[in-house]
Design an enzyme around this catalytic site. Structure first.
Site, mmCIF file in Angstrom:
data_model
loop_
_atom_site.group_PDB
_atom_site.id
_atom_site.type_symbol
_atom_site.label_atom_id
_atom_site.label_comp_id
_atom_site.label_asym_id
_atom_site.label_seq_id
_atom_site.Cartn_x
_atom_site.Cartn_y
_atom_site.Cartn_z
ATOM 1 N N THR A 1 -8.465 -5.938 1.548
ATOM 2 C CA THR A 1 -9.739 -5.235 1.745
ATOM 3 C C THR A 1 -10.830 -5.822 0.863
ATOM 4 O O THR A 1 -11.991 -5.929 1.267
ATOM 5 C CB THR A 1 -9.565 -3.738 1.451
ATOM 6 N N SER B 1 -21.158 -14.597 12.096
ATOM 7 C CA SER B 1 -20.590 -13.410 11.460
ATOM 8 C C SER B 1 -20.791 -13.447 9.948
ATOM 9 O O SER B 1 -20.497 -14.456 9.293
ATOM 10 C CB SER B 1 -19.090 -13.327 11.780
ATOM 11 N N ARG C 1 0.821 -1.210 0.000
ATOM 12 C CA ARG C 1 0.000 0.000 0.000
ATOM 13 C C ARG C 1 0.854 1.259 0.000
ATOM 14 O O ARG C 1 1.781 1.389 0.782
ATOM 15 C CB ARG C 1 -0.948 -0.008 1.202
ATOM 16 N N THR D 1 -7.369 2.906 27.975
ATOM 17 C CA THR D 1 -6.920 3.849 26.944
ATOM 18 C C THR D 1 -7.326 5.262 27.321
ATOM 19 O O THR D 1 -8.351 5.473 27.984
ATOM 20 C CB THR D 1 -7.495 3.476 25.562
ATOM 21 N N THR D 2 -6.502 6.226 26.921
ATOM 22 C CA THR D 2 -6.788 7.624 27.230
ATOM 23 C C THR D 2 -8.077 8.072 26.560
ATOM 24 O O THR D 2 -8.350 7.734 25.401
ATOM 25 C CB THR D 2 -5.621 8.518 26.759
ATOM 26 N N SER E 1 -18.992 -1.316 3.208
ATOM 27 C CA SER E 1 -18.361 -0.133 2.624
ATOM 28 C C SER E 1 -17.678 -0.345 1.289
ATOM 29 O O SER E 1 -17.489 0.606 0.537
ATOM 30 C CB SER E 1 -17.339 0.442 3.609
ATOM 31 N N HIS F 1 -20.895 2.974 8.355
ATOM 32 C CA HIS F 1 -21.002 3.688 7.080
ATOM 33 C C HIS F 1 -22.427 4.173 6.813
ATOM 34 O O HIS F 1 -22.751 4.543 5.680
ATOM 35 C CB HIS F 1 -20.519 2.802 5.935
ATOM 36 N N THR G 1 -19.568 5.219 14.182
ATOM 37 C CA THR G 1 -18.338 6.009 14.224
ATOM 38 C C THR G 1 -18.654 7.496 14.250
ATOM 39 O O THR G 1 -19.699 7.933 13.764
ATOM 40 C CB THR G 1 -17.451 5.709 12.998
ATOM 41 N N LYS H 1 -16.654 9.430 10.298
ATOM 42 C CA LYS H 1 -17.012 9.422 8.872
ATOM 43 C C LYS H 1 -18.044 10.527 8.616
ATOM 44 O O LYS H 1 -17.684 11.677 8.479
ATOM 45 C CB LYS H 1 -17.479 8.028 8.460
#
Length: 682
Positions: free
Chosen positions: A537, A294, A181, A451-452, A346, A374, A419, A422
């Site tokens: 992907t 799944s 990539r 995690t912070t 997506s 999405h 999210t 996006k």
């Protein structure tokens, strides 16, 4: 012999000679020695013929190691093959050509001759030792042994594992299967959305692959809210949610998200990747003998969450209800089960049958996990996603109430994830569900606990964006109208697209190297940025260009994209839809035929878009129209955190003034902060 340096592959789109040749050809040239200089590749010799690289290499060689000039001085260039001439190539300046710029901006000669041994002793890297030019020079001077070679690793104890060789081998695999990539340098310009500049601020391009679907990353209300929050609360959260990082703004956002999805509670994470991973891994590990079902096209975050849970898993065919039911039937109803799926996939744009999946889950005693990443901001009267959109009118009647639509798709989903990075234009992720579920994840999930916390200004900006979109439907309407227009234009030109009812426009290419070349050509020749998508992907043979129109794209930008795509397809010989369908056994043909058989009408109907009553927004035209800001929605969004941000003594200009602009005697240090102890209560 030098392998094709990563820098050459990176800068290939900017160099006329490199871009005109296939990677296979360049790799062969880079690994074939010159007849006159056996330690030098044919590609390096060819570089000495370039009007830009020749002086650059000379300068670089003088600054690094004496002797390289022997390659470029007194050499009669070999006869060029047809089409290899540089005579018709415009010579870029060092400021335009990154290869020349890198070669001509080396440190001065003194700095370039730092003793490698002294650098290693001080624990510093030695740039010259890993430079292709330096290695080539050392070969010619007979000093190769003094410089570390990529594949020899002379300093490695032969009894130890060769980590560097392992890293190189893994990267070489990526190069060979064309899945390596390359990241383009793209810098979005807020006041010109969806325009960005590349490495040079003067080089502007149209962006057609952003996941900031609605342009909320530059929305004035969002930016103003973030500025106000920065001035009030500073840059960072100060710790985890358990230690100093749990503020009123975080709690306010979670309340907003719970209301958006009409659930009891919500929990914010640093990203939705983390939200999915943490939630599925925690539930799968804690539920006794849990089985997770799944969808085969689920995102990597869900796949990893399932893997980390160590629960039994069943993978059902994409959107295949019969296959899902057959797998659910294998287990007793009392066995805990989770059915995990996405609302919008997506890379292909397909949409899941949410009602039917939830009904099957209920029938067999499972809970549902719906990833709306999405779709949030993009569907529904308030932007809650596909689950809301499927009961559009019912949710519209309820308005901003947090009450659920009983029996609706969103009400049926036990867990919804989304999210903030996006369509909402900021960063972060979240889950929404019952109060007990959310509290359990909050209490057990390491991905949340250790995690912070997200910075206050990011959280505040996210809430402003959500509040705005809950009140303003025209951004997503215009985005969908632009999608319809682009799909129709591509269809008329026989451009192969994966049929779908969503906002994703996947243009099929069917070859990794060709997809990368198409992306490079669009950027280099047409100033259009569309990233190519390859394995892992998407499956090998289904490589594509993923295009995402926004409400900010103008009619002229769309016409330029369409004509440029047509030009690139013709130039590179990329197959059109009719050509693929003629190859019935090809991977692309099978994909097209399968999706055609499943073709569904767009999720947004003409009535929902305002085409029936004349309320649909108008497509933007260059120089004649601008994005319309919802005034009422802006007021709602700005007032969400007014009780915290609009208090006496807080600056509202957006940012603190620069130190030199603060009144005071010259030379005196400006005093921005004056902390005081909090008085004890009486």
């Amino acid at each position: 012999m030098d392998k094709l340096p990563a820098s050459i592959a990176k800068f290939r789109p900017m160099c006329p000679y490199l871009s005109a040749r296939k990677m296979k050809t360049l790799r062969t040239m880079s690994t074939t020695p010159s007849t006159k200089f056996p330690s030098v590749s044919r590609l390096m010799v060819k570089a000495t013929e370039c009007p830009t690289m020749r002086p650059a290499l000379l300068l670089r060689s003088h600054e690094q190691v004496a002797g390289y000039a022997s390659l470029t001085e007194g050499v009669t260039p070999p006869p060029m093959e047809k089409g290899d001439s540089y005579s018709n190539v415009k010579t870029p300046s060092p400021g335009v050509c990154p290869v020349a710029h890198a070669a001509t901006t080396a440190p001065d000669a003194k700095a370039a001759h730092v003793n490698p041994a002294s650098q290693l002793a001080e624990g510093k890297s030695n740039p010259a030792s890993t430079s292709p030019v330096a290695r080539l020079t050392a070969d010619m001077d007979g000093t190769t042994s003094a410089i570390p070679q990529p594949h020899h690793h002379a300093n490695i104890d032969p009894t130890h594992f060769d980590y560097a060789a392992f890293y190189e081998g893994e990267l070489e695999k990526k190069h060979k299967d064309k899945s390596y990539r390359y990241f383009n340098n793209i810098n979005r310009i807020a006041n010109k959305f969806p325009v960005a500049h590349t490495a040079s601020p003067a080089d502007e391009v149209d962006v057609w692959c952003s996941n900031d679907y609605l342009g909320m990353g530059r929305n004035p209300v969002v930016l103003d809210t973030m500025h106000r929050t920065l001035n009030r609360y500073g840059a960072g959260a100060g710790g985890t949610r358990n230690i100093a990082g749990n503020g009123a703004i975080h709690l306010s956002l979670e309340k907003e998200l719970a209301n958006l999805h009409r659930k009891e509670a919500a929990l914010v994470f640093s990203s939705c990747y983390v939200a999915n991973d943490a939630t599925l891994s925690t539930l799968g590990a804690k539920l006794p003998e849990c089985v997770i079902f799944s969808d085969s096209l689920n995102h990597a975050s869900m796949i990893n969450g399932i893997r980390h849970s160590r629960a039994r898993k069943e993978i059902f065919k994409h959107n295949d209800l019969a296959d899902l039911e057959a797998k659910l039937q294998k287990y007793p109803k009392e066995t805990p089960k989770i059915v995990a799926f996405e609302s919008v996939y997506s890379m292909c744009g397909s949409v899941s049958p949410i009602h039917e999946i939830c009904d099957l889950a209920k029938k067999y005693g499972a809970i549902t996990f719906n990833d709306e990443v999405h779709a949030v901001g993009m569907y529904g009267p308030r932007g809650a996603g596909v689950a809301e959109h499927l009961d559009f009118e019912a949710h519209g009647v309820l308005g901003q109430s947090g009450e659920p639509v009983k029996g609706g798709a969103m009400d049926k989903c036990d867990i919804i994830t989304g999210t903030l990075g996006k369509a909402f234009g900021v960063v972060g992720g979240y889950i929404a569900g019952s109060a007990h579920l959310v509290d359990m994840i909050r209490s057990y999930a390491p991905g949340f606990i250790f995690t912070t916390s997200l910075p206050p200004h990011t959280v505040a900006g996210a809430q402003a964006s959500i509040a705005y979109q809950k009140e303003h439907v025209n951004d997503r309407r215009l985005q969908q109208l632009n999608v319809r227009t682009l799909k129709a234009r591509y269809e008329a030109m026989d451009i192969p697209m994966v049929p779908n009812p969503s906002h994703i426009v996947p243009v099929l290419v069917g070859d990794a190297a060709l997809a990368k070349e198409a992306s490079d050509m669009l950027l280099r020749d047409h100033r259009i940025y569309v990233q190519s998508i390859n394995y892992p992907t998407v499956p090998v043979g289904e490589e594509r260009l993923r295009i995402t129109p926004t409400p900010g794209h103008t009619f002229e930008q769309m016409e330029r994209l369409v004509s440029s795509t047509d030009h690139v397809f013709n130039k590179l010989g990329i197959k059109r839809k009719s050509e693929w369908l003629a190859l019935a056994e090809s991977t692309v043909a099978k994909l097209l035929l399968k999706r055609e058989s499943e073709r569904a009408e767009p999720l947004w109907t003409d009535r929902q878009l305002g085409l029936k009553d004349g309320t649909a927004p108008k497509q933007l035209v260059d120089g004649k129209s601008r994005s319309v800001l919802g005034v009422e929605a802006s007021q709602h969004a700005r007032m969400r955190l007014a009780h915290l941000l609009d208090v006496e003594g807080v600056m509202h200009e957006g940012v603190y003034p620069p130190v030199h602009a603060i009144p005071g005697a010259p030379g005196r240090r400006a005093k921005l902060f004056g902390p005081r102890a909090v008085p004890a209560s009486a």
